[in-house]
Design a protein around this motif. Structure first.
Motif, PDB file in Angstrom:
ATOM      1  N   LYS A 187      16.940  -7.740  18.404  1.00 26.97           N
ATOM      2  CA  LYS A 187      16.181  -7.037  19.361  1.00 26.97           C
ATOM      3  C   LYS A 187      16.086  -5.418  19.079  1.00 26.97           C
ATOM      4  N   GLY A 188      17.015  -5.124  17.881  1.00 27.40           N
ATOM      5  CA  GLY A 188      17.335  -3.748  17.896  1.00 27.40           C
ATOM      6  C   GLY A 188      17.874  -2.985  18.862  1.00 27.40           C
ATOM      7  N   LYS A 189      18.776  -3.592  19.594  1.00 26.86           N
ATOM      8  CA  LYS A 189      19.616  -2.884  20.658  1.00 26.86           C
ATOM      9  C   LYS A 189      20.968  -3.064  20.433  1.00 26.86           C
ATOM     10  N   TRP A 190      21.353  -2.818  19.108  1.00 21.80           N
ATOM     11  CA  TRP A 190      22.778  -2.889  18.981  1.00 21.80           C
ATOM     12  C   TRP A 190      23.263  -1.436  18.487  1.00 21.80           C
ATOM     13  N   GLN A 191      24.470  -1.169  18.907  1.00 22.12           N
ATOM     14  CA  GLN A 191      25.218   0.068  18.776  1.00 22.12           C
ATOM     15  C   GLN A 191      26.487  -0.092  17.947  1.00 22.12           C
ATOM     16  N   ALA A 192      26.716   0.419  16.954  1.00 23.96           N
ATOM     17  CA  ALA A 192      27.995  -0.059  16.296  1.00 23.96           C
ATOM     18  C   ALA A 192      29.280   0.761  16.864  1.00 23.96           C
ATOM     19  N   SER A 193      30.396  -0.052  16.461  1.00 21.23           N
ATOM     20  CA  SER A 193      31.564   0.463  17.103  1.00 21.23           C
ATOM     21  C   SER A 193      31.811   1.796  16.552  1.00 21.23           C
ATOM     22  N   GLY A 194      32.713   2.581  17.296  1.00 23.65           N
ATOM     23  CA  GLY A 194      33.018   3.885  17.277  1.00 23.65           C
ATOM     24  C   GLY A 194      32.067   4.764  17.862  1.00 23.65           C
ATOM     25  N   SER A 195      30.947   4.224  18.438  1.00 25.31           N
ATOM     26  CA  SER A 195      29.797   5.211  19.116  1.00 25.31           C
ATOM     27  C   SER A 195      30.462   5.452  20.479  1.00 25.31           C
ATOM     28  N   VAL A 224      36.998   3.937  26.703  1.00 22.62           N
ATOM     29  CA  VAL A 224      35.829   3.109  27.238  1.00 22.62           C
ATOM     30  C   VAL A 224      36.582   2.435  28.270  1.00 22.62           C
ATOM     31  N   TYR A 225      35.889   2.353  29.322  1.00 24.45           N
ATOM     32  CA  TYR A 225      36.450   1.620  30.560  1.00 24.45           C
ATOM     33  C   TYR A 225      35.411   0.590  30.786  1.00 24.45           C
ATOM     34  N   THR A 226      36.027  -0.601  30.945  1.00 26.88           N
ATOM     35  CA  THR A 226      35.217  -1.760  31.013  1.00 26.88           C
ATOM     36  C   THR A 226      35.778  -2.678  32.261  1.00 26.88           C
ATOM     37  N   VAL A 227      34.748  -3.620  32.546  1.00 19.83           N
ATOM     38  CA  VAL A 227      35.000  -4.377  33.450  1.00 19.83           C
ATOM     39  C   VAL A 227      34.768  -5.913  32.771  1.00 19.83           C
ATOM     40  N   GLU A 228      35.591  -6.804  32.702  1.00 19.23           N
ATOM     41  CA  GLU A 228      35.789  -8.038  31.791  1.00 19.23           C
ATOM     42  C   GLU A 228      36.138  -9.371  32.666  1.00 19.23           C
ATOM     43  N   GLY A 229      35.364 -10.530  32.497  1.00 22.08           N
ATOM     44  CA  GLY A 229      35.404 -11.718  33.209  1.00 22.08           C
ATOM     45  C   GLY A 229      36.422 -12.334  31.864  1.00 22.08           C
ATOM     46  N   ASN A 230      37.201 -13.503  32.451  1.00 24.54           N
ATOM     47  CA  ASN A 230      37.956 -14.169  31.627  1.00 24.54           C
ATOM     48  C   ASN A 230      39.067 -13.366  31.018  1.00 24.54           C
ATOM     49  N   SER A 231      39.594 -12.352  31.709  1.00 26.15           N
ATOM     50  CA  SER A 231      40.711 -11.433  31.053  1.00 26.15           C
ATOM     51  C   SER A 231      41.997 -12.045  31.633  1.00 26.15           C
ATOM     52  N   ILE A 288      38.056   4.688  22.179  1.00 29.41           N
ATOM     53  CA  ILE A 288      36.583   4.537  21.602  1.00 29.41           C
ATOM     54  C   ILE A 288      36.737   3.886  20.286  1.00 29.41           C
ATOM     55  N   HIS A 289      37.748   4.320  19.468  1.00 28.32           N
ATOM     56  CA  HIS A 289      37.784   3.859  18.009  1.00 28.32           C
ATOM     57  C   HIS A 289      38.719   2.574  17.949  1.00 28.32           C
ATOM     58  N   ASP A 290      39.009   1.885  18.817  1.00 29.83           N
ATOM     59  CA  ASP A 290      39.906   0.787  18.755  1.00 29.83           C
ATOM     60  C   ASP A 290      39.172  -0.210  17.652  1.00 29.83           C
ATOM     61  N   LYS A 291      39.961  -0.881  16.918  1.00 31.51           N
ATOM     62  CA  LYS A 291      39.588  -1.858  16.008  1.00 31.51           C
ATOM     63  C   LYS A 291      39.169  -3.003  16.482  1.00 31.51           C
ATOM     64  N   VAL A 292      39.323  -3.438  17.769  1.00 32.79           N
ATOM     65  CA  VAL A 292      38.734  -4.691  18.385  1.00 32.79           C
ATOM     66  C   VAL A 292      37.524  -4.663  18.953  1.00 32.79           C
ATOM     67  N   ILE A 293      37.040  -3.458  18.784  1.00 27.64           N
ATOM     68  CA  ILE A 293      35.539  -3.111  19.540  1.00 27.64           C
ATOM     69  C   ILE A 293      34.759  -3.671  18.157  1.00 27.64           C
ATOM     70  N   LEU A 294      33.941  -4.586  18.591  1.00 31.05           N
ATOM     71  CA  LEU A 294      32.920  -4.993  17.427  1.00 31.05           C
ATOM     72  C   LEU A 294      31.494  -4.252  17.440  1.00 31.05           C
ATOM     73  N   GLY A 295      31.296  -3.873  18.662  1.00 32.20           N
ATOM     74  CA  GLY A 295      30.157  -3.118  18.941  1.00 32.20           C
ATOM     75  C   GLY A 295      29.418  -3.169  20.247  1.00 32.20           C
ATOM     76  N   TYR A 296      28.247  -2.697  20.344  1.00 34.00           N
ATOM     77  CA  TYR A 296      27.709  -2.750  21.952  1.00 34.00           C
ATOM     78  C   TYR A 296      26.380  -3.169  21.953  1.00 34.00           C
ATOM     79  N   GLY A 297      25.754  -3.915  22.899  1.00 34.71           N
ATOM     80  CA  GLY A 297      24.637  -4.283  23.163  1.00 34.71           C
ATOM     81  C   GLY A 297      23.934  -3.395  24.323  1.00 34.71           C
ATOM     82  N   LEU A 298      22.837  -2.652  23.781  1.00 31.87           N
ATOM     83  CA  LEU A 298      22.386  -1.894  24.429  1.00 31.87           C
ATOM     84  C   LEU A 298      21.278  -2.519  25.789  1.00 31.87           C
TER      85      LEU A 298
END
Length: 124
Positions: free
Chosen positions: A53-61, A93-100, A111-121
């Motif tokens: 959908k073109g709604k992807w933001q790269a990690s590090g953003s 970046v502060y999150t709310v996560e299920g199944n944690s 923000i630059h943590d290597k485990v972050i793949l990216g973001y859905g806008l």
């Protein structure tokens, strides 16, 4: 918590439920009905939807509140966990996560943590 067939996702038994949690939250806000967020039970399906959908933001953003955050714990280029961005401040970046730990939890990452793949806008 166990995600079952009655959850609307069609499962007969227990599954990893982070994506189901994000989908449920989006549904409660009307975002699935409005086509802003997909109903998904696999993290990889969520990533594909946002990218297509073109709604992807790269990690590090720097994400905004409400953005969907995807993680790659084993660094193989595929998402295997997902959450919702609560806020971003002071380089974290502060999150709310299920199944944690089989619970819903608030967590935070650099923000630059290597485990972050990216973001859905999430845009209406």
């Amino acid at each position: 918590m166990q995600v079952e067939k009655s959850s609307g996702h069609g499962f007969d038994g227990r599954v990893e439920w982070c994506a189901c949690f994000v989908s449920w939250c989006a549904d409660q806000c009307g975002l699935i009905e409005n086509g802003v967020v997909p109903k998904f039970s696999l993290c990889t399906d969520g990533v594909s939807w946002f990218q297509n959908k073109g709604k992807w933001q790269a990690s590090g953003s720097t994400p905004t509140a409400g953005t969907i955050i995807f993680f790659d714990w084993n660094h193989d280029g595929r998402a295997n966990h997902v959450g919702i961005v609560e806020k971003c401040e002071n380089g974290r970046v502060y999150t709310v996560e299920g199944n944690s730990g089989d619970a819903v939890r608030q967590k935070n990452y650099a923000i630059h943590d290597k485990v972050i793949l990216g973001y859905g806008l999430v845009q209406k």
